[in-house]
Design a protein around this motif. Structure first.
Motif, PDB file in Angstrom:
ATOM      1  N   GLU A 194      37.631  46.228  35.987  1.00  0.00           N
ATOM      2  CA  GLU A 194      36.420  45.428  35.736  1.00  0.00           C
ATOM      3  C   GLU A 194      35.351  45.719  36.792  1.00  0.00           C
ATOM      4  OE1 GLU A 194      38.195  41.490  33.457  1.00  0.00           O
ATOM      5  OE2 GLU A 194      38.410  41.578  35.631  1.00  0.00           O
ATOM      6  N   ASP A 195      35.778  45.818  38.048  1.00  0.00           N
ATOM      7  CA  ASP A 195      34.813  46.162  39.107  1.00  0.00           C
ATOM      8  C   ASP A 195      34.251  47.563  38.879  1.00  0.00           C
ATOM      9  OD1 ASP A 195      34.917  43.809  40.732  1.00  0.00           O
ATOM     10  OD2 ASP A 195      36.890  44.442  41.438  1.00  0.00           O
ATOM     11  N   LYS A 196      35.141  48.486  38.536  1.00  0.00           N
ATOM     12  CA  LYS A 196      34.716  49.881  38.325  1.00  0.00           C
ATOM     13  C   LYS A 196      33.667  49.956  37.211  1.00  0.00           C
ATOM     14  CE  LYS A 196      36.842  54.422  37.406  1.00  0.00           C
ATOM     15  NZ  LYS A 196      36.668  54.887  36.025  1.00  0.00           N
TER      16      LYS A 196
ATOM     17  N   SER B  64      31.268  35.792  44.428  1.00  0.00           N
ATOM     18  CA  SER B  64      30.402  35.159  43.421  1.00  0.00           C
ATOM     19  C   SER B  64      30.375  35.960  42.118  1.00  0.00           C
ATOM     20  CB  SER B  64      28.995  34.964  43.973  1.00  0.00           C
ATOM     21  OG  SER B  64      28.357  36.200  44.183  1.00  0.00           O
ATOM     22  N   HIS B  65      30.893  37.189  42.143  1.00  0.00           N
ATOM     23  CA  HIS B  65      30.925  37.950  40.882  1.00  0.00           C
ATOM     24  C   HIS B  65      32.186  37.662  40.063  1.00  0.00           C
ATOM     25  CE1 HIS B  65      33.523  40.751  43.184  1.00  0.00           C
ATOM     26  NE2 HIS B  65      33.947  41.183  42.010  1.00  0.00           N
ATOM     27  N   PHE B  66      33.161  36.960  40.642  1.00  0.00           N
ATOM     28  CA  PHE B  66      34.431  36.746  39.913  1.00  0.00           C
ATOM     29  C   PHE B  66      34.208  36.122  38.521  1.00  0.00           C
ATOM     30  CE2 PHE B  66      37.461  36.248  43.872  1.00  0.00           C
ATOM     31  CZ  PHE B  66      37.154  37.524  44.281  1.00  0.00           C
ATOM     32  N   PRO B  67      33.425  35.005  38.413  1.00  0.00           N
ATOM     33  CA  PRO B  67      33.307  34.382  37.079  1.00  0.00           C
ATOM     34  C   PRO B  67      32.418  35.158  36.118  1.00  0.00           C
ATOM     35  CG  PRO B  67      32.131  33.074  38.724  1.00  0.00           C
ATOM     36  CD  PRO B  67      32.778  34.203  39.462  1.00  0.00           C
TER      37      PRO B  67
ATOM     38  N   VAL C 173      32.187  39.087  36.321  1.00  0.00           N
ATOM     39  CA  VAL C 173      32.772  40.417  36.073  1.00  0.00           C
ATOM     40  C   VAL C 173      34.238  40.304  35.659  1.00  0.00           C
ATOM     41  CG1 VAL C 173      33.489  42.539  37.276  1.00  0.00           C
ATOM     42  CG2 VAL C 173      31.176  41.649  37.576  1.00  0.00           C
ATOM     43  N   HIS C 174      34.929  39.273  36.142  1.00  0.00           N
ATOM     44  CA  HIS C 174      36.378  39.210  35.951  1.00  0.00           C
ATOM     45  C   HIS C 174      36.812  38.195  34.896  1.00  0.00           C
ATOM     46  CE1 HIS C 174      36.965  42.116  39.055  1.00  0.00           C
ATOM     47  NE2 HIS C 174      36.337  41.383  39.950  1.00  0.00           N
ATOM     48  N   THR C 175      35.969  38.000  33.881  1.00  0.00           N
ATOM     49  CA  THR C 175      36.330  37.040  32.825  1.00  0.00           C
ATOM     50  C   THR C 175      37.507  37.537  31.992  1.00  0.00           C
ATOM     51  OG1 THR C 175      34.565  38.052  31.550  1.00  0.00           O
ATOM     52  CG2 THR C 175      34.083  35.921  32.577  1.00  0.00           C
TER      53      THR C 175
ATOM     54  N   ASP D  40      30.674  46.072  49.420  1.00  0.00           N
ATOM     55  CA  ASP D  40      29.781  44.957  49.068  1.00  0.00           C
ATOM     56  C   ASP D  40      30.411  44.108  47.968  1.00  0.00           C
ATOM     57  OD1 ASP D  40      26.941  43.799  49.186  1.00  0.00           O
ATOM     58  OD2 ASP D  40      27.115  44.343  47.068  1.00  0.00           O
ATOM     59  N   ASN D  41      31.014  44.759  46.997  1.00  0.00           N
ATOM     60  CA  ASN D  41      31.679  44.058  45.893  1.00  0.00           C
ATOM     61  C   ASN D  41      32.927  43.309  46.376  1.00  0.00           C
ATOM     62  OD1 ASN D  41      34.117  44.339  43.881  1.00  0.00           O
ATOM     63  ND2 ASN D  41      32.307  44.177  42.581  1.00  0.00           N
ATOM     64  N   PHE D  42      33.737  43.968  47.200  1.00  0.00           N
ATOM     65  CA  PHE D  42      35.005  43.344  47.605  1.00  0.00           C
ATOM     66  C   PHE D  42      34.784  42.164  48.550  1.00  0.00           C
ATOM     67  CE2 PHE D  42      36.959  47.786  46.949  1.00  0.00           C
ATOM     68  CZ  PHE D  42      37.159  47.528  45.608  1.00  0.00           C
TER      69      PHE D  42
HETATM   70 FE   LIG Z   1      35.719  42.244  41.776  1.00  0.00          FE
END
Ligand SMILES: [Fe+2]
Ligand code: FES
Length: 330
Positions: free
Chosen positions: A288-290, A163-166, A168-170, A157-159
């Motif tokens: 970051e995802d973890k 839309s989570h990039f900006p 979770v991945h800052t 679901d995450n991969f």
């Molecule tokens: Fe991610």
């Protein structure tokens, strides 16, 4: 929470459980779909996978030792060779007949992309094909197999979601991305992967220059992301019209709420860049995802009414629909 690990359909798929280099002359214990397996490399060099349970008195075979490709149980020394065949019962002497039920019921194993893949039942599909594996312009980089305290459906679901990039991945590449997600069109990307194409601006800190091949502060990425059921996701990236890294994001269900995760990268660079520099940045993205996923309890609800979804969730909702159909959840 929707449990899935008991599903019979999932036993027909291939799962990467270890790096090929991690399977050698030490038995390796892995858990897949709630079942304990032992892996080792037998005398002919092939990887063997079998239930981690000795047929004699059920000692975990992963406690044993491997000598010349034969795995000897730590309890009474029965040993097992190519294909899990029992080759020695020391207490019966060298000339005794081996009971036919002493042989291990091995599970199917393949080595592909630097990984050892296991199918616990009868395979109903192939390991997804990555064309770049056979293209000499591309080199392959592998990284370790980690255990994450999150369920494989949450990983996919995450991969499938950008839309989570900006959010979770800052700390890595997400800081330059517009959070607005334009309309997503899903399509069959090739024979094996279903997904979508999109473009994002990615922050390009010093640690990322080896990955992106650019020293600009922001780089434009033309991307596609697709899934192959049940849990393999491939992302393709194109920077500056020539550099095209491919990432294979592999999630393997240890059980309902625990996963193995590893990624494989193929790159058409000039092969001079230190692999560690490339992998370090991709590992930081994974971390970051973890960090987020391990805070989300349970596994992903698979029922249609279980979650609120919006336009940007279209790819992961489609994966969820197909996965639910595969395992028979309405
Ligand atoms: Fe991610
Ligand atoms: S339990 Fe393995 S040899 Fe006895």
């Amino acid at each position: 929470m929707t449990r899935f690990a008991h599903s019979a359909a999932l036993r027909t798929a291939w799962y990467p459980v270890a790096l090929a280099t991690d399977v050698g002359d030490q038995p390796l214990a892995v858990r897949l779909l709630g079942e304990d397996l032992v892996l080792w490399r037998s005398g002919d060099g092939s990887a063997v996978a079998a239930p981690d349970r000795c047929p004699h008195r059920e000692a975990p075979l992963s406690l044993g030792t491997v000598t010349n490709g034969d795995l000897a149980c730590a309890y009474h020394g029965w040993s097992f060779g190519d294909g899990g065949r029992c080759v020695s019962v020391p207490s019966s002497g060298p000339d005794a007949t081996i009971p036919p039920t002493a042989h291990l019921s091995c599970v199917k194993v393949q080595e592909r992309y630097g990984l050892v893949w296991v199918c616990p039942g009868e395979p109903a599909s192939e390991i997804p094909r990555i064309a770049q594996e056979d293209d000499p312009v591309f080199r392959r980089l592998n990284t370790e197999v980690e255990q994450w305290a999150t369920s494989s459906p949450r990983l996919v679901d995450n991969f499938m979601d950008f839309s989570h990039f900006p959010w979770v991945h800052t700390g890595t590449f997400g800081g330059a991305q517009d959070p607005y997600v334009p309309k997503i069109e899903l399509s069959q990307l090739d024979d094996d992967f279903f997904g979508y194409s999109y473009e994002v601006d990615a922050a390009n800190p010093d640690e990322a220059t080896a990955v992106s091949g650019s020293d600009e502060d922001v780089v434009h990425r033309v991307m596609s992301t697709g899934f192959a059921l049940p849990f393999v996701v491939r992302s393709t990236i194109r920077y500056a019209d020539w550099l095209e890294p491919i990432l294979l994001l592999c999630s393997t269900p240890v059980d309902d709420v625990t996963s193995l995760f590893t990624f494989v990268v193929w790159r058409n660079d000039d092969h001079s860049i230190d692999p560690e520099g490339i992998l370090a940045f991709d590992r930081a993205i994974g971390a970051e995802d973890k960090a987020m996923l391990e805070q989300v309890p349970g596994t992903l609800p698979l029922e249609r009414v279980g979650l609120v979804s919006v336009q940007s969730d279209k790819p992961s909702v489609e994966w969820r629909r197909r996965f639910a159909a595969m395992i028979g959840v309405e």
